[in-house]
Design an enzyme around this catalytic site. Structure first.
Site, PDB file in Angstrom:
ATOM      1  N   ASP A  47       0.759  -1.217   0.018  1.00 54.19           N
ATOM      2  CA  ASP A  47      -0.029   0.096  -0.156  1.00 54.19           C
ATOM      3  C   ASP A  47       1.008   1.122  -0.129  1.00 54.19           C
ATOM      4  O   ASP A  47       2.026   1.061   0.101  1.00 54.19           O
ATOM      5  CB  ASP A  47      -0.843  -0.081   1.276  1.00 54.19           C
ATOM      6  CG  ASP A  47      -2.109   1.050   0.867  1.00 54.19           C
ATOM      7  OD1 ASP A  47      -3.190   0.690   1.670  1.00 54.19           O
ATOM      8  OD2 ASP A  47      -2.102   1.811   0.122  1.00 54.19           O
TER       9      ASP A  47
HETATM   10  C1  GLC Z   1      -4.301   4.457  -0.188  1.00 52.62           C
HETATM   11  C2  GLC Z   1      -5.422   3.367   0.065  1.00 52.62           C
HETATM   12  C3  GLC Z   1      -5.247   2.097  -0.922  1.00 52.62           C
HETATM   13  C4  GLC Z   1      -5.116   2.692  -2.358  1.00 52.62           C
HETATM   14  C5  GLC Z   1      -3.674   3.307  -2.529  1.00 52.62           C
HETATM   15  C6  GLC Z   1      -3.468   4.122  -3.772  1.00 52.62           C
HETATM   16  O1  GLC Z   1      -3.642   4.567   0.823  1.00 52.62           O
HETATM   17  O2  GLC Z   1      -5.132   2.462   1.371  1.00 52.62           O
HETATM   18  O3  GLC Z   1      -6.299   1.367  -0.880  1.00 52.62           O
HETATM   19  O4  GLC Z   1      -5.477   1.735  -3.188  1.00 52.62           O
HETATM   20  O5  GLC Z   1      -3.437   4.135  -1.349  1.00 52.62           O
HETATM   21  O6  GLC Z   1      -4.381   5.108  -3.786  1.00 52.62           O
END
Ligand code: GLC
Length: 740
Positions: free
Chosen positions: A281
């Protein structure tokens, strides 16, 4: 003689398909062989486009150079045929010309915004949810997107956690079926089709169990609970062929998910034999320093790579450290090669090596920009997601010939607030998004007078607008209110300690109720809210979530009876925050309470009822459904036999309608305690008024399995109960025995 020709055909097809399959594997290896260690680290490196951020941005003026040097394998938040084409052209200036993968959070729609996933889950309509994801994929892929960071399949029992809006609620059975439907919808007929995008099951794992419902917080649970409740939707997504997984921010039992080899290697790539790749993430590789799990970015890269995290989103740990870590022997080259192979394989399967620009077509982007069929599908999904919580005295539906309707509340004329979190703002939204006012206006007759007053703001203390609202209400035959959460009040980093109606909205409702006119309250929210006074005093309540681009039309369809609401809650609605976590599939404990008067039982509160405001599976209809007693094919079954459960459902009211008939079981005695109810099936049954229909469920021993204390997925002979009803707290029951 047909046989020889047929045999030759089969052999030839097998040879070519094997050759075709071998070609991708061979092509991957042929590229891998040419790559330097830096280029391999580059494929494992994902950057955000500096123009839109969904996390804390690192300013990096070297982004363009790094793309040209082959140091970036993927980008997120880069969309549009032109922009993705330009970026792809930069990547093709690199030595090996390896194309970029473009990832995007297309969670519930792209150009056409669909209801938030929790709302869609309330429809219990798997085909409609698959279609919703399919349309999102068609529109996103037309805008250059190869990969969506969805479906989010985190189970959650805590509405204080803002990201419940993004998932499918509290139940692993329903959540697993929805995970599968959404993966199939996003991936369509398979990679290489220009309307298919790679899915990404997230956030692996147990992110929805954050202590206190506080986003990014620690998670601590038994492995049995992890397997029984939180892993099933991920397993379903993997089995459905999800191309990728995303690991989660949280630490799980003391080990951050991003550096958790048990999750990523032992379970996902081991037991489940997952062949796709895992992306971290946003920044979660580097954030293991904050966790206190590693001391610096270099150790973070080592830990994450060795644990099976194949791509580093935005922490720059891999690109800056992996080559050196391999040279020092702290990360084996085979680990890097395996990660790069997984990533390259997806690029080949998507056809990007053959045509890096195949998704960046301005013509297709234009075609999909205003697709009328997509708007129709959105309206259909939205109306199927609306939950009728209460309807005393048949207050609803409202007649289209009503003389005067007062539309009151801060969401009546709202536009973008219908889109919810994880949506997109387009320049023409004010014309394109259908407000409640717009929807009602297009529904009622020319003789109907519509009055409007905002009444109050979403979240401040001013009651200055009350007088005008009361004035309007007094002139009306019926008052329709639309209250709730603004679109940024649930979602990522939106955990709340209080989940009441914001501002003075409840006071406005009381003022409307005091006029003595019939009041209908519609609540927009990304999560279960607490609104006990409203629930106890207002005759009719619709939960209208955040329903997307066609919200007003879908709401009007339901308000005026053109659609009879059929949705059921995918999450329990608590009485107060103090009850959380509260869910339907709890364990009985040694002192089960049977009523609120039991004090020394099931740890009842002395100051609060045991029971939620609305139960999992609750949802009313304009008609009424009656359930006959259940008949079972046998009272005893062997593990090799099936059990058939039948009952007759009757539409006893005055409207045609659809009921979601739910089947639950209870294993009365087990080697570990078992929940008082477990959802094991449901059927959506449409009945004309007065019609009856036999509803049949078939259970096998596999429906009775659970994880024992050795994490074996087993069934045990013994006594069971079986429940069938229209809500987890309103069922008929029967008993049966399972014997060896
Ligand atoms: C965010 C979220 C994740 C998302 C990623 C890209 O922090 O936790 O669900 O897909 O970053 O935006």
């Amino acid at each position: 003689m047909k046989r020889p020709i047929l045999t030759i055909a089969i052999v030839a097809t097998t040879f070519f398909s094997q050759a075709q399959k071998k070609t991708i594997d061979q092509r991957v290896d042929s590229v891998l062989k040419l790559m330097t260690l830096e280029e391999k680290a580059g494929q494992m490196n994902q950057y955000n486009g500096p123009w839109a951020a969904t996390g804390p941005l690192t300013n990096d003026d070297k982004l363009i150079d790094q793309i040209k040097e082959g140091k970036v394998g993927s980008m997120l938040n880069a969309t549009g045929a032109v922009r993705t084409r330009d970026l792809q052209q930069l990547a093709l200036q690199s030595r090996l010309k390896i194309p970029l993968l473009f990832g995007q959070d297309v969670v519930h729609g792209y150009r056409t915004i669909f209801p938030i996933p929790l709302a869609e889950a309330a429809s219990w309509n798997l085909e409609a949810m698959e279609r919703s994801a399919r349309i999102a994929a068609i529109e996103a892929s037309a805008a250059g997107v190869h990969w969506t960071f969805a479906p989010m399949v985190d189970i959650s029992r805590d509405p204080r956690w803002g990201r419940v809006m993004e998932g499918a609620g509290e139940d692993p059975f329903l959540g697993s079926l929805i995970a599968k439907a959404r993966v199939k919808g996003f991936q369509g007929k398979g990679f290489g089709n220009t309307d298919a995008v790679m899915a990404c099951a997230k956030h692996f794992a147990a992110y929805g169990a954050a202590i206190g419902g506080r986003d990014y917080n620690s998670v601590d649970m038994s492995l049995r609970q992890l397997w029984e409740t939180y892993l099933p939707p991920f397993k379903a997504a993997a089995e459905a062929g999800a191309a990728t997984f995303m690991n989660s921010f949280n630490d799980l039992n003391g080990i951050p998910a991003t550096g958790n080899g048990y999750l990523q290697r032992e379970i996902l790539k081991g037991k489940w034999n997952f062949k796709g790749f895992v992306v971290s993430d946003w920044g979660s590789v580097g954030e293991m320093i904050n966790h206190g799990f590693v001391k610096d970015n270099k150790e973070a890269a080592m830990s994450a790579a060795n644990a099976g995290s194949d791509m580093d989103m935005e922490s720059r740990a891999y690109i800056q450290n992996l080559p050196q870590l391999v040279k020092e022997g702290k990360v084996k080259l085979t680990v890097v090669d395996d990660a790069v192979r997984r990533i390259l394989k997806k690029k080949f399967e998507m056809g990007l090596f053959d045509d890096p620009f195949k998704y960046s077509s301005e013509e297709r982007e234009k075609q999909q920009w205003n697709n009328a069929d997509h708007l129709k599908a959105e309206r259909d999904m939205a109306k199927k997601s609306i939950v009728l919580l209460k309807n005393d005295r048949q207050t609803l539906p409202i007649s289209k010939q009503t003389k005067t309707i007062a539309l009151i509340g801060p969401f009546i004329k709202a536009k973008s607030d219908n889109l919810g979190f994880w949506s997109y703002d387009w320049p023409d939204d004010s014309a394109r998004i259908v407000s409640v006012w717009d929807g009602v206006k297009s529904k009622v007759g020319t003789d109907t007078k519509m009055l409007y007053a905002k009444g109050c703001n979403i979240n401040d203390t001013s009651t200055a607008g009350f007088a005008e609202a009361i004035e309007m209400a007094k002139q009306a035959d019926v008052i329709v209110m639309n209250v709730g959460e603004a679109r940024d009040m649930s979602g990522e980093a939106k955990s709340k300690s209080s989940i009441r109606l914001p501002g003075v909205q409840e006071d406005l409702i009381k003022a409307m109720q005091a006029t003595g006119k019939p009041v209908v309250v519609m609540i927009n929210a990304g999560r279960p809210l607490i609104f006990n006074w409203v629930a106890d005093n207002v005759p009719a309540i619709l939960y209208t979530w955040w329903l997307g681009t066609e919200a007003g039309n879908a709401i009007a369809d339901v308000l005026f009876g053109d659609y009879n609401p059929s949705a059921k809650l995918p999450m329990t609605f608590p009485l107060t925050e103090g009850q959380i976590p509260i869910y339907y599939n709890y364990y009985n404990t040694g002192r089960p309470a049977t009523s609120d008067s039991d004090r020394f039982y099931r740890s009842a509160y002395i100051d609060l009822s045991l029971y939620p405001k609305y139960a999992f599976g609750h949802g009313l209809s304009y008609t009424s459904f009656s359930y006959s007693d259940i008949t079972l094919s046998n009272s005893t079954i062997k593990s090799t036999e099936k059990l058939i459960a039948k009952m007759t459902l009757t539409n006893a009211g005055n409207f045609d309608g659809e009921e979601t008939v739910q089947l639950y079981i209870r294993d009365l005695f087990g080697s570990v305690v078992r929940p008082v109810k477990e959802l094991k099936g449901f059927q959506k049954v449409f009945l004309k008024k007065g019609e009856s229909k036999e509803v049949m469920f078939t259970l096998t021993v596999d429906d009775l399995r659970f994880y024992n204390d050795k994490l074996q997925y087993i069934y045990e002979p013994g006594d069971f109960k079986l429940f069938i009803g229209g809500s987890s707290d309103k069922t008929k029951e029967a008993g049966f025995k399972l014997v060896k």
